[in-house]
Design an enzyme around this catalytic site. Structure first.
Site, mmCIF file in Angstrom:
data_model
loop_
_atom_site.group_PDB
_atom_site.id
_atom_site.type_symbol
_atom_site.label_atom_id
_atom_site.label_comp_id
_atom_site.label_asym_id
_atom_site.label_seq_id
_atom_site.Cartn_x
_atom_site.Cartn_y
_atom_site.Cartn_z
ATOM 1 N N SER A 61 0.796 -1.233 0.000
ATOM 2 C CA SER A 61 0.000 0.000 0.000
ATOM 3 C C SER A 61 0.827 1.282 0.000
ATOM 4 O O SER A 61 0.292 2.345 -0.283
ATOM 5 C CB SER A 61 -0.888 0.039 1.233
ATOM 6 O OG SER A 61 -2.147 -0.483 0.922
ATOM 7 N N LYS A 64 0.769 3.500 -2.904
ATOM 8 C CA LYS A 64 -0.370 4.395 -3.154
ATOM 9 C C LYS A 64 0.050 5.859 -3.071
ATOM 10 O O LYS A 64 -0.564 6.726 -3.690
ATOM 11 C CB LYS A 64 -1.493 4.113 -2.153
ATOM 12 C CG LYS A 64 -2.130 2.723 -2.322
ATOM 13 C CD LYS A 64 -3.031 2.367 -1.154
ATOM 14 C CE LYS A 64 -3.678 0.988 -1.329
ATOM 15 N NZ LYS A 64 -4.410 0.552 -0.130
ATOM 16 N N TYR A 184 -2.001 -1.980 -10.903
ATOM 17 C CA TYR A 184 -2.107 -1.874 -9.440
ATOM 18 C C TYR A 184 -1.412 -3.053 -8.736
ATOM 19 O O TYR A 184 -0.655 -2.868 -7.783
ATOM 20 C CB TYR A 184 -3.587 -1.779 -9.037
ATOM 21 C CG TYR A 184 -3.805 -1.803 -7.539
ATOM 22 C CD1 TYR A 184 -3.512 -0.691 -6.751
ATOM 23 C CD2 TYR A 184 -4.274 -2.951 -6.900
ATOM 24 C CE1 TYR A 184 -3.690 -0.722 -5.372
ATOM 25 C CE2 TYR A 184 -4.459 -2.986 -5.521
ATOM 26 C CZ TYR A 184 -4.165 -1.869 -4.767
ATOM 27 O OH TYR A 184 -4.326 -1.906 -3.397
ATOM 28 N N TYR A 236 -4.432 3.250 7.532
ATOM 29 C CA TYR A 236 -5.727 2.581 7.439
ATOM 30 C C TYR A 236 -6.738 3.251 8.374
ATOM 31 O O TYR A 236 -6.674 4.460 8.586
ATOM 32 C CB TYR A 236 -5.595 1.073 7.722
ATOM 33 C CG TYR A 236 -4.573 0.390 6.835
ATOM 34 C CD1 TYR A 236 -4.766 0.320 5.459
ATOM 35 C CD2 TYR A 236 -3.418 -0.168 7.356
ATOM 36 C CE1 TYR A 236 -3.832 -0.306 4.634
ATOM 37 C CE2 TYR A 236 -2.486 -0.797 6.537
ATOM 38 C CZ TYR A 236 -2.698 -0.855 5.179
ATOM 39 O OH TYR A 236 -1.784 -1.465 4.377
ATOM 40 N N VAL A 254 0.951 -3.890 3.853
ATOM 41 C CA VAL A 254 0.837 -5.207 4.478
ATOM 42 C C VAL A 254 2.100 -6.063 4.321
ATOM 43 O O VAL A 254 2.184 -7.149 4.862
ATOM 44 C CB VAL A 254 -0.416 -5.991 3.988
ATOM 45 C CG1 VAL A 254 -1.698 -5.291 4.416
ATOM 46 C CG2 VAL A 254 -0.380 -6.230 2.499
HETATM 47 N N1 GLU Z 1 -1.827 -5.351 -2.626
HETATM 48 C C1 GLU Z 1 -2.569 -5.222 -1.414
HETATM 49 C C2 GLU Z 1 -4.047 -5.287 -1.697
HETATM 50 O O1 GLU Z 1 -4.500 -4.614 -2.609
HETATM 51 C C3 GLU Z 1 -2.199 -3.934 -0.749
HETATM 52 C C4 GLU Z 1 -2.862 -3.786 0.550
HETATM 53 C C5 GLU Z 1 -2.087 -3.076 1.599
HETATM 54 O O2 GLU Z 1 -0.859 -3.019 1.658
HETATM 55 O O3 GLU Z 1 -2.815 -2.533 2.428
HETATM 56 O O4 GLU Z 1 -4.779 -5.998 -1.067
#
Ligand code: GLU
Length: 300
Positions: A61, A64, A184, A236, A254
């Site tokens: 994430s 992002k 993505y 989050y 994650v």
């Molecule tokens: N590739 C993970 C997903 O889309 C990223 C989630 C994350 O790091 O929060 O579920």
């Protein structure tokens, strides 16, 4: 600084035992729960590190933030016509609100829906440009993505698929959802180290100075948007609590990474794979709290 890092690691290492490495993407379950590293890069370029600061893991994430950077460079604040910039108590992979008729866009670029809608706005080869920008900011041309994690995400990404297709149906994204998802999944699978994260963070902390082109946005507006959105959504659904306790604009993933930008001062990269129930590195958050207390890092 080195002594502080040693103490902070000693104090917080036992906490990792309370968390669990991510397993909903099968390739992530192979992470070594004992890995723990911290890297700090200050605005003068001085680097301090300890433990597994040069061990590679997937950015997840935290990518992002980079896709938001590129979408803002390409489109300016028009990006926010398709994705909001407000906080949420919903988890990172939330979907249901996107089906409410009065909801016009995902709440922010740090939840999966918002990130997919952000990546969709990057012009040209979306993934290629994200990778290139990370290489440029870190000065590390060897950074690449893990084919194994990418294929694992692609094979098990039904929830993300549902999110992208729902957004296509709602007119939030215009392109083929499968194509955007491919970019993505690849961006989440980029492998970095805690030191790479610290370098990206110090770039943002230092007002994004040093890029050749800022396209449709000036660098001050760019860095303010990134810092603000990391603050309201980077950790989050516990971003508010983290803001009160740590007070540093941060983004977690994650894979066990946390990237933290202390405006005008330093960038921090932390890596420890065991996660808490919200998907944040359990020792990583505690390390950030210890560093914030000792170095007086809170922006509030
Ligand atoms: N590739 C993970 C997903 O889309 C990223 C989630 C994350 O790091 O929060 O579920």
């Amino acid at each position: 600084m080195q002594k502080i890092l040693e103490e902070v690691v000693e104090e917080n290492r036992p906490l990792a035992k309370r968390g669990r490495v991510a397993s909903y993407i099968p390739a992530l379950a192979k992470a070594d729960p004992n890995h723990l590293g911290i890297c700090i890069v200050d605005v003068n370029g001085d680097i301090y590190k300890i433990g597994d600061a040069d061990v590679k893991f997937t950015i997840q994430s935290i990518s992002k933030v980079i896709s938001l950077m590129l979408a803002l460079i390409d489109n300016g604040e028009k990006v926010f016509e398709k994705v909001g910039r407000e906080g949420t108590e919903d988890p990172f992979n939330t979907l249901y609100k996107l089906d409410f008729p009065h909801i016009e866009k995902p709440v922010n670029p740090m939840i999966n829906a918002g990130a997919i809608a952000t990546t969709a706005q990057i012009k040209g080869d979306k993934f290629g440009r994200i990778l290139e920008l990370i290489r440029r900011i870190t000065g590390n041309a060897d950074i690449d993505y893990s084919r194994e994690v990418y294929l694992s995400e692609k094979a098990t990404g039904e929830k993300n698929r549902a999110i992208a297709h729902l957004m296509k149906a709602r007119g939030i994204i215009e392109e083929d959802p499968e194509e955007i998802l491919d970019h993505y999944f690849k961006q989440c699978s980029i492998e970095v180290t805690a030191c790479d994260l610290a370098k990206i963070a110090v770039f943002i902390a230092n007002g994004c100075s040093g890029l050749e082109s800022y396209g449709k946005i000036d660098r001050k507006t760019l860095s303010r948007n990134l810092l603000a959105i990391m603050t309201i959504g980077g950790m989050y659904n516990v971003s508010g609590q983290y803001a009160a306790q740590v007070g540093v604009p941060s983004k977690s993933g994650v894979g066990g990474g946390i990237m933290a930008a202390v405006p005008g001062r330093m960038g921090i990269g932390v890596f420890s794979p065991p996660l808490d129930e919200n998907g944040n590195s359990i020792a990583g958050c505690a390390i950030m709290k210890s560093l914030s207390d000792r170095l007086d890092l809170s922006i509030f």
